[in-house]
Design a protein around this motif. Structure first.
Motif, PDB file in Angstrom:
ATOM      1  N   VAL A 213      38.374  50.116  26.174  1.00 18.00           N
ATOM      2  CA  VAL A 213      39.792  49.688  26.091  1.00 18.00           C
ATOM      3  C   VAL A 213      40.430  50.342  24.858  1.00 18.00           C
ATOM      4  O   VAL A 213      41.556  50.838  24.906  1.00 18.00           O
ATOM      5  CB  VAL A 213      39.870  48.141  26.007  1.00 18.00           C
ATOM      6  CG1 VAL A 213      41.298  47.680  25.789  1.00 18.00           C
ATOM      7  CG2 VAL A 213      39.305  47.512  27.277  1.00 18.00           C
TER       8      VAL A 213
ATOM      9  N   GLU B  18      50.753  36.710  20.933  1.00 15.00           N
ATOM     10  CA  GLU B  18      51.798  36.153  21.808  1.00 15.00           C
ATOM     11  C   GLU B  18      51.907  34.643  21.599  1.00 15.00           C
ATOM     12  O   GLU B  18      52.114  33.880  22.547  1.00 15.00           O
ATOM     13  CB  GLU B  18      51.514  36.481  23.273  1.00 15.00           C
ATOM     14  CG  GLU B  18      51.386  37.972  23.489  1.00 15.00           C
ATOM     15  CD  GLU B  18      51.695  38.403  24.914  1.00 15.00           C
ATOM     16  OE1 GLU B  18      52.304  37.619  25.660  1.00 15.00           O
ATOM     17  OE2 GLU B  18      51.345  39.540  25.261  1.00 15.00           O
TER      18      GLU B  18
ATOM     19  N   SER C  46      45.443  42.172  22.893  1.00 16.16           N
ATOM     20  CA  SER C  46      44.667  40.957  22.574  1.00 16.16           C
ATOM     21  C   SER C  46      43.252  41.323  22.149  1.00 16.16           C
ATOM     22  O   SER C  46      42.664  40.682  21.276  1.00 16.16           O
ATOM     23  CB  SER C  46      44.582  40.035  23.800  1.00 16.16           C
ATOM     24  OG  SER C  46      45.857  39.607  24.144  1.00 16.16           O
TER      25      SER C  46
ATOM     26  N   SER D 245      51.290  45.928  29.311  1.00 18.57           N
ATOM     27  CA  SER D 245      50.359  44.834  29.596  1.00 18.57           C
ATOM     28  C   SER D 245      48.965  45.400  29.941  1.00 18.57           C
ATOM     29  O   SER D 245      48.843  46.404  30.630  1.00 18.57           O
ATOM     30  CB  SER D 245      50.911  44.028  30.781  1.00 18.57           C
ATOM     31  OG  SER D 245      50.003  43.036  31.112  1.00 18.57           O
ATOM     32  N   GLY D 246      47.944  44.766  29.414  1.00 20.56           N
ATOM     33  CA  GLY D 246      46.574  45.148  29.727  1.00 20.56           C
ATOM     34  C   GLY D 246      46.077  46.352  28.929  1.00 20.56           C
ATOM     35  O   GLY D 246      45.008  46.888  29.211  1.00 20.56           O
TER      36      GLY D 246
ATOM     37  N   TYR E 157      34.818  46.250  27.888  1.00 25.43           N
ATOM     38  CA  TYR E 157      34.135  45.116  28.523  1.00 25.43           C
ATOM     39  C   TYR E 157      33.226  45.667  29.621  1.00 25.43           C
ATOM     40  O   TYR E 157      33.675  46.437  30.454  1.00 25.43           O
ATOM     41  CB  TYR E 157      35.144  44.158  29.131  1.00 25.43           C
ATOM     42  CG  TYR E 157      36.093  43.570  28.111  1.00 25.43           C
ATOM     43  CD1 TYR E 157      35.767  42.428  27.402  1.00 25.43           C
ATOM     44  CD2 TYR E 157      37.316  44.182  27.857  1.00 25.43           C
ATOM     45  CE1 TYR E 157      36.630  41.891  26.467  1.00 25.43           C
ATOM     46  CE2 TYR E 157      38.189  43.654  26.926  1.00 25.43           C
ATOM     47  CZ  TYR E 157      37.844  42.510  26.229  1.00 25.43           C
ATOM     48  OH  TYR E 157      38.702  41.989  25.311  1.00 25.43           O
TER      49      TYR E 157
HETATM   50  N1  ATP Z   1      36.987  39.006  28.743  1.00 26.43           N
HETATM   51  C1  ATP Z   1      37.267  40.113  29.411  1.00 26.43           C
HETATM   52  N2  ATP Z   1      36.384  40.612  30.306  1.00 26.43           N
HETATM   53  C2  ATP Z   1      36.631  41.765  30.977  1.00 26.43           C
HETATM   54  N3  ATP Z   1      37.747  42.473  30.831  1.00 26.43           N
HETATM   55  C3  ATP Z   1      38.652  42.037  29.962  1.00 26.43           C
HETATM   56  C4  ATP Z   1      38.472  40.837  29.211  1.00 26.43           C
HETATM   57  N4  ATP Z   1      39.550  40.642  28.421  1.00 26.43           N
HETATM   58  C5  ATP Z   1      40.371  41.679  28.669  1.00 26.43           C
HETATM   59  N5  ATP Z   1      39.849  42.501  29.584  1.00 26.43           N
HETATM   60  C6  ATP Z   1      40.427  43.733  30.098  1.00 26.43           C
HETATM   61  O1  ATP Z   1      40.633  44.579  28.976  1.00 26.43           O
HETATM   62  C7  ATP Z   1      41.858  45.234  29.097  1.00 26.43           C
HETATM   63  C8  ATP Z   1      42.705  44.894  27.867  1.00 26.43           C
HETATM   64  O2  ATP Z   1      43.003  43.515  27.902  1.00 26.43           O
HETATM   65  P1  ATP Z   1      43.888  42.813  26.760  1.00 26.43           P
HETATM   66  O3  ATP Z   1      43.999  41.371  27.115  1.00 26.43           O
HETATM   67  O4  ATP Z   1      43.340  43.159  25.451  1.00 26.43           O
HETATM   68  O5  ATP Z   1      45.291  43.524  27.016  1.00 26.43           O
HETATM   69  P2  ATP Z   1      46.730  43.118  26.464  1.00 26.43           P
HETATM   70  O6  ATP Z   1      47.384  44.356  26.066  1.00 26.43           O
HETATM   71  O7  ATP Z   1      46.620  42.037  25.456  1.00 26.43           O
HETATM   72  O8  ATP Z   1      47.382  42.544  27.795  1.00 26.43           O
HETATM   73  P3  ATP Z   1      48.579  41.482  27.942  1.00 26.43           P
HETATM   74  O9  ATP Z   1      49.754  42.027  27.243  1.00 26.43           O
HETATM   75  O10 ATP Z   1      48.774  41.400  29.439  1.00 26.43           O
HETATM   76  O11 ATP Z   1      48.061  40.204  27.349  1.00 26.43           O
HETATM   77  C9  ATP Z   1      42.502  44.755  30.383  1.00 26.43           C
HETATM   78  O12 ATP Z   1      42.216  45.708  31.370  1.00 26.43           O
HETATM   79  C10 ATP Z   1      41.803  43.472  30.675  1.00 26.43           C
HETATM   80  O13 ATP Z   1      41.729  43.261  32.056  1.00 26.43           O
END
Ligand code: ATP
Length: 609
Positions: A390, A534, A415, A410-411, A383
């Protein structure tokens, strides 16, 4: 998806229709208040006399007083004019006191009507009570009362002021009328001619504004779903269309406003100009200096302000009055899904508004075993232009019919991976394919046929239970819907709601119950790939297990972004995301190979799952 712009007043209605409907009751209402009208007329006559005296006093003060060298007489006549101005205050008070005799009974009558309408609607559609309706209607009643009072005031004031001023001009010298009357009558005629088209333009502009506001509200409320279903382009297109409509109607309105300004100029300013130009001619006919000054006083002090107020009041309050009265006198209309209005007396099934309509999805034939359900090749995504990726050069292959769990801290990007596969987020580089088709650049309908993405927030809408369950497969047979509900363990919930044809209101459901409905909806979909992000986080562990097992039994592929590690244990294979690296294998293999997986499992069992 509900973000379409249709205002509740999009039905075309004409001003003449409203006047026809409103005319007879209005006449009866006024006929029953003859005494009030007579008293109002009497006060207004005093206003005419006051206007007359102001110009006449100035003329006499000049001719008989100051120009004749008799200052005392001049001052005396000026005193008469000043007294006429001062006496205006009690006249206005008298007018307002009588006005209340018209506006208050009107308000009472409309409030009674508004409450009766709401009660009748509530009785006709029990359980569908619009609690805001009465307050909305009483608010509109206040608009009617204020607009009506404003119109009576200005219209009456203009008629009697004009009568006083014209009588004054005539008494000073009939030749003055020859100069003043033609532009005054011409401007007024032009103004009257603009009334109907301007009201129609104002109504269209109001409807276009309402439709745009409605669209914006719906789009804001449904942002999550618009993103999840990938219909941003469609929503933006309908928004752009509504903006263009609103702009076009505003331009038409502005053109009519320009014509109205011209009318005001002709009726109000042109007489002054002509009077100046005609001074030599008038002097030649024996019109005195005092009479000329009196005529200018009538024009500048009385006619022009009254005309300006009249035109502004009729333009704004008059149209508002027509639009609001229209809503009182015709049955409320509801928009149908295709944008045409339908009577409020014909609600959707179970008395509820129709849910969003979706056309049946094209069915995707089962792919051959050799084509993977999901394939990622060297996919990098992140992003922001300067942000670290990522996911970096990720390769992944998920076979048709496989059940894959994605785990990681997490993060870490779980997703993001789900969104990439769903096609709602584009990779910086690399290729994402679902059943052999590249996901990038596909439209919403094509993507919806390929996969279902179920996010953490479960979207249910007001409609019936069936509408909600069959949203992704509108032609689903009742037996299929019931089977999906049973499989998912949602039967007790559907029973509590009153069966699949019972009304469903989102506010009546807990987060977990909403997730059950949405999971059953995904189960019914014809898409072969299910992506759960989730999507079971509000279910207890046993309900989550039952739902996941049911979805894994469904023909097709299941990818679960795991909320609990028990989801990983149930899957055929697990993908562990660890920074930009990734490991995959069965539960046993990963316990041996991946320290992150062991940590996640250890943490999960220590915290009691
Ligand atoms: N729309 C967005 N804009 C900017 N950064 C984003 C966006 N969506 C996710 N991120 C960042 O990308 C990274 C991965 O996010 P993602 O939601 O895919 O992680 P995740 O493993 O699903 O997390 P969780 O288990 O907490 O839901 C994180 O650092 C998040 O802050």
């Amino acid at each position: 998806m509900t973000a379409t712009g249709r205002g509740p007043t999009a039905e075309p209605r004409s001003e003449s229709g409203t006047l026809r409907r409103v005319g007879p009751p209005a006449r009866r209402f006024l006929a029953a208040r003859r005494t009030v009208l007579a008293r109002l007329a009497a006060w207004s006559l005093v206003e005419s006399a006051q206007t007359f005296l102001v110009g006449y006093g100035v003329a006499q003060a000049v001719d008989r007083g100051f120009l004749a060298g008799d200052t005392r007489t001049g001052l005396g006549w000026l005193g008469v004019a000043a007294l006429a101005v001062v006496l205006g205050a009690p006249v206005i008070r008298g007018v307002f006191a009588e006005l209340a005799g018209l506006t208050e009974p009107l308000r009472d009558r409309l409030v009674r009507r508004a409450v009766d309408q709401s009660m009748a609607r509530a009785l006709a559609r029990p359980g569908d009570g619009d609690r805001a309706a009465v307050s909305r209607l009483t608010n509109q009643v206040e608009i009617v009362r204020d607009s009506f009072a404003g119109l009576v005031l200005t219209l009456r004031s203009f008629v009697f002021t004009a009568a006083g001023a014209l009588a004054g001009l005539f008494s000073l010298d009939p030749a003055l009328l020859v100069v003043v009357l033609p532009p005054l009558a011409g401007g007024l005629t032009l103004f009257l001619l603009t009334l109907r088209p301007m009201a129609a333009a104002q109504r269209r502009a109001l409807n276009a504004d309402e439709a745009l506001g409605d669209h914006a509200t719906r789009a804001r409320g449904g942002l999550r779903d618009i993103t999840a279903c990938g219909t941003q382009a469609e929503t933006a297109r309908s928004g752009a269309r509504l903006i263009a409509d609103a702009a076009a109607t505003s331009r038409v309105l502005a053109r009519w406003a320009a014509v109205r300004t011209l009318a005001l100029g002709v009726a109000g300013q042109l007489p002054v100009l002509l009077l100046l130009v005609a001074v030599p001619w008038l002097r030649g006919r024996g019109v005195t200096t005092g009479a000329l000054l009196g005529a200018f006083t009538y024009l500048a002090q009385a006619l022009l302000p009254a005309l300006h107020t009249l035109m502004t009041a009729i333009g704004a309050a008059g149209t508002r009055l027509l639009v609001v009265l229209d809503r009182f006198t015709v049955p409320e209309a509801r928009p149908s899904p295709d944008g045409a209005a339908q009577p409020a007396a014909l609600p959707g099934r179970a008395g509820l508004p129709r849910p969003p309509v979706r056309s049946p999805l094209p069915r995707i034939p089962a792919p051959s075993q050799r084509v993977p359900a999901v394939e990622l090749r060297a996919v990098t995504v992140g992003y922001g232009a300067r942000a670290e990726p990522v996911l970096d050069a990720l390769d992944l292959r998920v076979e048709e019919g496989e059940h894959l769990a994605v785990v990681g801290p997490s993060g870490i990007g779980k997703s993001t991976l789900a969104r990439l596969i769903a096609g709602t987020c584009a990779p910086w580089s690399g290729v994402v394919r679902v059943t052999g088709r590249t996901v990038a650049g596909r439209g919403a309908a094509e993507l919806a046929a390929l996969r279902v993405l179920v996010p953490q927030q479960a979207y249910v809408f007001t409609g019936t239970v069936r509408d909600n369950l069959a949203y992704l497969r509108p032609d689903a047979a009742t037996s299929d819907i019931e089977a999906a509900v049973r499989d998912l363990g949602a039967a007790p919930l559907v029973e509590r709601l009153g069966g699949i044809d019972a009304p469903l209101r989102p506010d009546d459901l807990s987060q977990g119950e909403r997730q059950l409905i949405v999971l059953a909806r995904a189960h019914l979909s014809t898409a072969r790939l299910l992506l759960l992000d989730e999507a079971t986080c509000h279910l207890d562990a046993a309900s989550e297990a039952r739902a996941e097992e049911a979805l894994a039994r469904r023909p097709g592929t299941l990818l679960v972004v795991a909320h609990r590690m028990s989801s990983a244990v149930r899957a055929d294979r697990i993908l562990v995301l660890d920074g930009v690296r990734a490991a995959h294998g069965t539960h046993r293999e990963l316990l041996e190979r991946s320290s992150l997986y062991r940590d996640l499992m250890g943490h999960w069992s220590r915290t009691g799952g």
